[in-house]
Write an enzyme that holds these catalytic residues in place. Structure first.
Site, short mmCIF file in Angstrom:
data_model
loop_
_atom_site.label_atom_id
_atom_site.label_comp_id
_atom_site.label_asym_id
_atom_site.label_seq_id
_atom_site.Cartn_x
_atom_site.Cartn_y
_atom_site.Cartn_z
N ASP A 176 -40.61 -8.19 -20.61
CA ASP A 176 -39.50 -7.31 -20.95
C ASP A 176 -39.23 -6.32 -19.81
O ASP A 176 -40.12 -5.57 -19.40
CB ASP A 176 -39.81 -6.55 -22.25
CG ASP A 176 -38.64 -5.71 -22.72
OD1 ASP A 176 -37.79 -6.24 -23.44
OD2 ASP A 176 -38.59 -4.52 -22.34
N ILE A 177 -38.00 -6.30 -19.33
CA ILE A 177 -37.64 -5.45 -18.18
C ILE A 177 -37.78 -3.97 -18.53
O ILE A 177 -38.24 -3.16 -17.72
CB ILE A 177 -36.21 -5.77 -17.71
CG1 ILE A 177 -36.15 -7.19 -17.15
CG2 ILE A 177 -35.76 -4.77 -16.65
CD1 ILE A 177 -34.75 -7.67 -16.81
#
Length: 287
Positions: A242-243
């Site tokens: 997840d960025i």
């Protein structure tokens, strides 16, 4: 019409939860009244109102519904959605000696609120794949308002049986990509036909849920982990791809680049068995 008071253990900061929920235009939230109107998905859908009448340290809620015959079912569902049976005090104590202590102090008592139903818990992360947050929210809103329904002015996601009958062109008109439209329709067909039973899936361990979901076209590990976290309320999820999570850790540790997976694993060693709350509070720290 019925109403019931629910008293739970603190801390539980409902106002901070409402602040986050209010960012989604599909949620009917009144922050001044400390109230949210909740779509209850069942054979005959209905709406329940959840209003805070206590404090963060001594939380209490007034629950209101329309059908006395389904009162207990609605109360149980509300308790599950808002995670009222999870003692946040234990989680805060766990993180008080970790690098996340300051973040947990800032967001003290903020709960993870689950999706209102398992189907949207799987559809929403598919819609959110590879697009920015504002566009993802807009796409989701258009999807629900075009193909879903309303009860007492509260939006409901379309039922899987409805989405299964769509064609890709209908979603393309809402600015969905061809591939994403196909993912949603094909998944909805699997659920509508019984090939994929989300209620049965919810009873399986994390690893089995991921293993089964990633077999489905359009669902990767990130989407499966999102379903576990926000659909099923599993406590130990840390979606390293997840960025947002990467950016939060970069900020926390003042890195000049995004962390590697190995670094994220090392940082998170002290955060078990509540990695889901570590993830959630890290997201909160950059929102």
């Amino acid at each position: 019409m019925w109403e019931e008071i629910a008293v739970i253990g603190g801390p539980y900061h409902f106002d901070l939860a409402l602040e986050r929920l209010a960012r989604d235009p599909l949620n009917i939230v009144d922050k001044e009244k400390r109230l949210i109107r909740v779509p209850i998905y069942k054979e005959k859908p209905e709406v329940a109102d959840v209003q805070a009448v206590g404090t963060t340290e001594h939380p209490a809620f007034m629950i209101r519904g329309s059908n006395i015959q389904t009162k207990q079912q609605v109360m149980d569902r509300i308790a599950s959605i808002f995670q009222w049976n999870l003692p946040l005090v234990e989680i805060h104590q766990h993180f008080s000696t970790t690098a996340l202590n300051d973040i947990f102090e800032i967001h003290f008592g903020t709960p993870i609120v689950l999706e209102f139903s398992l189907y949207p818990a799987l559809i929403r992360p598919i819609i959110h794949q590879q697009v920015n947050m504002s566009f993802a929210i807009s796409l989701t809103e258009q999807f629900v308002k075009t193909f879903g329904f309303e009860i007492e002015d509260v939006p409901f996601f379309p039922m899987p049986e409805t989405a299964a009958k769509m064609n890709a062109g209908e979603l393309r008109n809402l600015r969905f990509s061809q591939r994403k439209a196909e993912y949603i329709i094909d998944l909805s067909k699997m659920i509508a036909s019984g090939e994929l039973n989300l209620a049965e899936l919810a009873e399986k361990p994390d690893e089995e849920v991921v293993k089964e979901l990633v077999k489905i076209r359009g669902i990767g590990p990130w989407t499966a982990q999102s379903f576990l976290l926000f659909g099923l309320g599993r406590k130990n999820l840390f979606p390293m791809a997840d960025i947002g999570l990467q950016n939060a850790i970069k900020k926390l540790y003042q890195l000049d680049r995004k962390p590697t997976y190995e670094e994220m694993e090392n940082y998170s060693k002290d955060w078990h068995p509540y990695l889901s709350y570590a993830s959630f509070y890290l997201w909160r720290s950059i929102e």
